[in-house]
Design an enzyme around this catalytic site. Sequence first.
Site, short mmCIF file in Angstrom:
data_model
loop_
_atom_site.label_atom_id
_atom_site.label_comp_id
_atom_site.label_asym_id
_atom_site.label_seq_id
_atom_site.Cartn_x
_atom_site.Cartn_y
_atom_site.Cartn_z
N THR A 193 0.98 -1.29 -0.07
CA THR A 193 -0.02 -0.19 0.01
C THR A 193 0.91 1.22 -0.05
OG1 THR A 193 -0.04 0.03 2.44
CG2 THR A 193 -1.81 -1.42 1.33
N GLU A 225 -5.27 -3.72 -1.56
CA GLU A 225 -5.74 -5.08 -0.88
C GLU A 225 -6.86 -5.88 -1.60
OE1 GLU A 225 -5.26 -2.17 0.33
OE2 GLU A 225 -4.50 -2.42 2.66
N LYS A 239 -14.50 14.91 13.22
CA LYS A 239 -15.61 14.58 14.57
C LYS A 239 -15.84 15.98 15.28
CE LYS A 239 -13.97 9.84 14.82
NZ LYS A 239 -12.88 10.02 14.37
N TRP A 248 -20.27 13.68 12.70
CA TRP A 248 -19.35 13.66 11.64
C TRP A 248 -19.33 14.40 10.54
CZ3 TRP A 248 -18.72 7.63 10.90
CH2 TRP A 248 -18.13 7.13 11.90
#
Length: 544
Positions: A188, A334, A439, A444
């Site tokens: 990654t 992935e 947050k 959110w």
Amino acid sequence: MQSTMQDVPLLISQILDYGTSVHANAEVVTWTAQGPRRSSYAQVGRDCARLANALRSLGIDADQRVGTFMWNNEEHLELYLTVPSMGAVLHALNIRLFPEQLVYIARHAQDQVVVVDDSLAAVLARLLPQLPDVRHVVVNGPVPDDVRTALGASGAAVHDYRELLDAQSEQFDWPQLDERTAAAMCYTSGTTGNPKGVVYSHRSNVLHAMQLCLPNALGVAQGDRLLAVVPMFHANAWGLPYGALLAGASLVLPDRFLQAEPLATMIEVERCTAGAAVPTIWTDLLRHLDEHPQIDTSSLGRVIVGGSACPPALMRAFQERHQITVLHAWGMTEMSPLGTVAVPPSGVTGEEAWRYRETQGRLVPSVQARLVGPDGSAMPWDGESVGELQVKGPWITGSYYLDDDGSSFEDGWLRTGDVGTLTPGGYLRLTDRAKDVIKSGGEWISSVDLENILMGHPKVKEASVVGVPDERWGERPLATIVLLAGEELTVTELTEYLAERVAKWQVPERWAFIDEVPKTSVGKFDKKAIRASYANGLLDVRSA
Ligand code: ADP
């Protein structure tokens, strides 16, 4: 009851054999400073056999790792096909990583041979003293004597790619491997942490390549001339090399010519029908096409955009001004990487179709998903309930290579770290990465939503929103803005623009005008870097 079907393993060598014989005349075009360099899949097939013999002569006789340090070009394609087919493991190194990360990754993977482009050889030479496992370096193209000497200084034998191949036979018997063995590995890019290694199998890559060609996915098909801008070192090259060989689509490979101007020339000269890249590449290309309306892009039907959220304004501009369809897709290293593609359901048109096209897309077959809420419970697929997305499937990793603490997996599901909603029809809308969610006072705020709206402003080129510490609310959004050349805007104007489009409490108080949003090694907005600049007081922050 057992089936009567033959149990034939799914192998990359089948893609190689099939593509280079059935689609012998499909082209591989590599861009150079002098223009296109052409080859055919038939020629690539012959080179692959020679390359396999050459690598055997260097001692690659089992599952050793063969690293590449290369742009997208014909030779890189040959390595993509040959290394797994001969039973070894391809490891495409991300040339844009910092030296420490590259050393970490190449040592972790234990690369024994590295094939490097001439234009990157000097960079590799500086890393080699720290890579004791690398016994052979193969250089693709001519390099000056001093660079060659530097490559050999730490003891590795230095070879020339074409010379090495010229000495070899065009015959090679590809071994019958277990389809579950390693074919390739990819790390990654470390957008949100240290690079982690994923190991693809033959089976996972073949199945992934097949679904890439489905019309409801990327629809790679014969007759396509695919401009593969996404680097071959990013997320398994999005599976495009294998998909192209299976389908008989020609590949146009830009090598190091990744700026809007040469890309536009490639599209025009090579009559590309499709392209694939992260949003930043297409943002630059759009501007170039807008400024040069004489460029003929009529061949280009669709461009595939993934890697980070594609601003809806970008999609609409391509469609309305250039009749090019932007196909939004989501995936991860992935996941080989394809997970969703935003093809609208059949029969849906107009604004309703746009609502589907602007999502990350519909789950492709074989990719299973579930949404997990903050308390660990499964969330409904109602298009509204927000949760972390977890996935499972035949081309999704079940662990990380060597050092896996298990924290990314739950009951066999991969925790994607992406947060969003799913509709009953399987369309995913991401609101954020879990690490990027802001947050604010227990609520959110989606950084992606704010960015998409800001990038819809006609004077804004790029906008990135990150959460920064706030005494009262815990966290509040900070918006960093890049204006289009020659344009001016005030914070008040931007604030008003946002306030008309989102709930007032989501509008940032902190703003900074910057020259360019910092990018990661694969061209995504680098939010880690923005947060660090803010923490170190390097941004000229203005308030509304
Ligand atoms: P890295 O994690 O190092 O950035 P990847 O390229 O594998 O490397 O990143 C995968 C992640 O990129 C996904 O988990 C998601 O957060 C993001 N991503 C990929 N495609 C999209 C998309 N279409 N919209 C929003 N985010 C995306």
